[in-house]
Design a protein around this motif. Structure first.
Motif, PDB file in Angstrom:
ATOM      1  N   PHE A  13       0.827  -1.201   0.000  1.00  0.00           N
ATOM      2  CA  PHE A  13       0.000   0.000   0.000  1.00  0.00           C
ATOM      3  C   PHE A  13       0.866   1.258   0.000  1.00  0.00           C
ATOM      4  N   PRO A  81      -4.549   6.458  -2.319  1.00  0.00           N
ATOM      5  CA  PRO A  81      -5.376   5.248  -2.255  1.00  0.00           C
ATOM      6  C   PRO A  81      -5.541   4.547  -3.602  1.00  0.00           C
ATOM      7  N   LYS A  82      -5.557   5.339  -4.702  1.00  0.00           N
ATOM      8  CA  LYS A  82      -5.762   4.743  -6.030  1.00  0.00           C
ATOM      9  C   LYS A  82      -4.596   3.838  -6.414  1.00  0.00           C
ATOM     10  N   THR A  85      -4.063   0.990  -3.989  1.00  0.00           N
ATOM     11  CA  THR A  85      -5.030  -0.078  -4.233  1.00  0.00           C
ATOM     12  C   THR A  85      -4.660  -0.866  -5.475  1.00  0.00           C
ATOM     13  N   LYS A  86      -4.229  -0.142  -6.543  1.00  0.00           N
ATOM     14  CA  LYS A  86      -3.859  -0.810  -7.802  1.00  0.00           C
ATOM     15  C   LYS A  86      -2.799  -1.886  -7.566  1.00  0.00           C
ATOM     16  N   ALA A  88      -1.400  -3.000  -4.633  1.00  0.00           N
ATOM     17  CA  ALA A  88      -1.678  -3.937  -3.545  1.00  0.00           C
ATOM     18  C   ALA A  88      -2.708  -4.969  -3.991  1.00  0.00           C
ATOM     19  N   ALA A  89      -3.766  -4.508  -4.674  1.00  0.00           N
ATOM     20  CA  ALA A  89      -4.790  -5.435  -5.157  1.00  0.00           C
ATOM     21  C   ALA A  89      -4.196  -6.391  -6.185  1.00  0.00           C
ATOM     22  N   GLU A  92      -2.264  -8.945  -4.183  1.00  0.00           N
ATOM     23  CA  GLU A  92      -3.135  -9.807  -3.392  1.00  0.00           C
ATOM     24  C   GLU A  92      -3.979 -10.730  -4.278  1.00  0.00           C
ATOM     25  N   ALA A 118      -7.719  -6.333 -10.383  1.00  0.00           N
ATOM     26  CA  ALA A 118      -7.191  -5.206  -9.607  1.00  0.00           C
ATOM     27  C   ALA A 118      -7.787  -3.896 -10.095  1.00  0.00           C
ATOM     28  N   THR A 121     -11.247  -3.518  -8.722  1.00  0.00           N
ATOM     29  CA  THR A 121     -11.161  -3.160  -7.303  1.00  0.00           C
ATOM     30  C   THR A 121     -10.824  -1.679  -7.142  1.00  0.00           C
ATOM     31  N   GLU A 122      -9.876  -1.219  -7.921  1.00  0.00           N
ATOM     32  CA  GLU A 122      -9.425   0.168  -7.872  1.00  0.00           C
ATOM     33  C   GLU A 122     -10.541   1.150  -8.218  1.00  0.00           C
ATOM     34  N   VAL A 125     -12.612   2.834  -5.542  1.00  0.00           N
ATOM     35  CA  VAL A 125     -11.909   3.836  -4.730  1.00  0.00           C
ATOM     36  C   VAL A 125     -11.884   5.186  -5.439  1.00  0.00           C
TER      37      VAL A 125
END
Length: 294
Positions: A13, A81-82, A85-86, A88-89, A92, A118, A121-122, A125
């Protein structure tokens, strides 16, 4: 190719956040130019902006240099956060898919699937931040700042309107991330094995730039209609001209021609091509640093 040592979510993150802010500070004016060109309906002699240089010149001459950074507060708040998230997602979801399919390391098809997931998911956000940014970047914008945009949208259009354009954003991010991470995997596999940190940085810059370029080619039509959808103020009882992605794609093509779906492509690819390289270099550098702390 062996996968690098995995790190806890918090390090992914943080690395993504640092990479995102670094990229936006360098490349933001091109995003303003891209949005201006995407929002204009005319083309050719009827267009207000005929290209990147013309757009930048007119903005600086008529509105002042600072206008090139109009609305940057929303992207700055969004970028952490964008981009976090990109990446990290992506990491993961990559772990999830490798476990689900019983494979030890990433493959080309998994890289594309992981990137697409990903991206989806992004999207959840970034939508409100993108909406605020688009409203501020429009030449006719009367908003005094980010807070005023949010206040006016909630007051006149309702709280849920902060997620106006979610569907188009999903399409945009799914295609970009699938292209970006899929191409990065392929290019990295074709490049010579690195012998030094300098070579590794060069490889990351090249693969990230190519990935960003391919992602931009794939997602620009969705980005054009997303900008149109998010710049439309919703009025109760009135169906917006641009409302859903696929009908909007057909409408733009019918009224302005297929090439209109690639309005703003040059400033967009000039930003997200090199920007994709910057993102990957900063992200991998941060991750490598955090690995030394483990």
């Amino acid at each position: 190719m062996s996968d690098p040592k995995p790190l806890p979510f918090v390090y992914q993150f943080l690395s993504g956040a640092i990479a995102g802010v670094s990229e936006i500070l360098v490349m933001y004016p091109l995003d303003v130019v891209k949005t201006r060109i995407q929002l204009q309906v005319g083309s050719g002699a009827n267009a207000e902006y005929t290209g990147i240089v013309d757009c930048v010149t007119k903005i600086v001459k008529n509105e002042g240099f600072s206008r090139l950074y109009r609305g940057i507060s929303a992207p700055i708040l969004m970028e952490a956060p964008k981009r976090a998230t990109k990446f990290a997602a992506n990491d993961e979801w990559g772990k999830f898919y490798r476990n689900a399919f019983g494979v030890q390391s990433m493959t080309q098809s998994l890289a594309v699937l992981t990137g697409a997931t990903a991206g989806a998911t992004e999207s959840f956000v970034v939508v409100p931040f993108e909406l605020v940014k688009i409203r501020l970047q429009d030449k006719s914008s009367k908003y005094s700042g980010m807070g005023d945009v949010v206040k006016q949208i909630v007051k006149k259009e309702g709280v849920l309107s902060l997620y106006n354009g979610l569907e188009a954003t999903l399409w945009r991010h799914i295609w970009w991330n699938a292209g970006y991470f899929g191409v990065i995997f392929q290019v990295r596999s074709l490049l010579p094995k690195t012998e030094s940190s300098t070579q590794k940085t060069a490889n990351d810059l090249l693969s990230g730039a190519i990935g960003g370029t391919v992602g931009t080619i794939l997602n620009t039509p969705f980005d054009v209609v997303k900008s149109r959808i998010q710049n439309t103020v919703k009025v109760p009882g009135v169906v917006p001209k641009y409302n859903w992605t696929l009908p909007s794609l057909l409408l733009v093509t019918k009224e302005e021609g297929f090439s209109a779906l690639y309005k703003g492509f040059l400033p967009k690819v000039l930003r997200l091509g090199p920007g994709g390289g910057i993102l990957l270099v900063v992200f991998t550098t941060c991750m490598d640093f955090f690995r030394t702390l483990q």
